[in-house]
Design an enzyme around this catalytic site. Structure first.
Site, mmCIF file in Angstrom:
data_model
loop_
_atom_site.group_PDB
_atom_site.id
_atom_site.type_symbol
_atom_site.label_atom_id
_atom_site.label_comp_id
_atom_site.label_asym_id
_atom_site.label_seq_id
_atom_site.Cartn_x
_atom_site.Cartn_y
_atom_site.Cartn_z
ATOM 1 C CB SER A 31 -2.886 9.861 0.368
ATOM 2 O OG SER A 31 -3.115 8.929 1.385
ATOM 3 C CG HIS A 61 -7.430 -2.090 -2.467
ATOM 4 N ND1 HIS A 61 -8.062 -0.881 -2.284
ATOM 5 C CD2 HIS A 61 -6.106 -1.815 -2.540
ATOM 6 C CE1 HIS A 61 -7.157 0.077 -2.261
ATOM 7 N NE2 HIS A 61 -5.970 -0.456 -2.404
#
Length: 162
Positions: A57, A118
């Site tokens: 990314s 997360h």
């Protein structure tokens, strides 16, 4: 220059397309920043412990934002992904002193993308520490919030107040 963030995600093999389908929404909300000299901070480089794995990314963001400085943090050593306009810091997304030093080095932050651990408590703590550092018209994104309901990430699908 390619205007399609989805094509860049496919090119760089990031899970922001295919697994999650974030890129059309990102393009919608980020396109006004494309040709600006922004500072982007992404939490999480990917690839877990392997110092050579991950980085998909950050390479996608570098190509999508041709005038941007791309910064990322990861709990694991990921310096192998550094290149022109890409700097990687090693540390925890919930370490206040570490995040302060990163923010001090970066200066202005225009876009923050949390694709880190997360874990609910980490997401909240990072937000509490980083959101005040974001520019007034900046954007803060948290990915993969479905984990808020997963026990393995500190979530709960039975008691939604948990």
């Amino acid at each position: 220059m390619n205007d399609d963030l989805t094509e860049l995600a496919i090119k760089h093999k990031t899970d922001k397309w295919g697994c999650h389908f974030y890129t059309p929404r990102y393009h919608h909300f980020f396109k006004h920043l494309r040709d600006k000299e922004i500072n982007l901070l992404e939490i999480g480089v990917g690839g877990y412990e392997d110092p050579k794995a991950g980085g998909e990314s950050v390479r996608m963001w570098k190509e999508y934002f041709p005038k941007a400085s791309i910064f990322a943090i990861d709990i694991y050593e990921k310096k192998t992904h550094e290149e022109d306009r890409v700097k990687i810091f090693q540390g925890s997304q919930v370490d206040e002193d570490f995040l302060k030093s990163v923010c001090d080095e970066i200066g202005r932050i225009d876009l923050i993308i949390d694709d880190g651990s997360h874990f609910n408590e980490h997401i909240v703590k990072s937000f509490e520490l980083l959101f005040p550092k974001l520019e007034q018209d900046g954007i803060y994104v948290v990915e993969d919030i479905q984990t808020a309901y997963w026990h393995g990430f500190g979530g709960d699908s039975m008691n939604l107040k948990n």
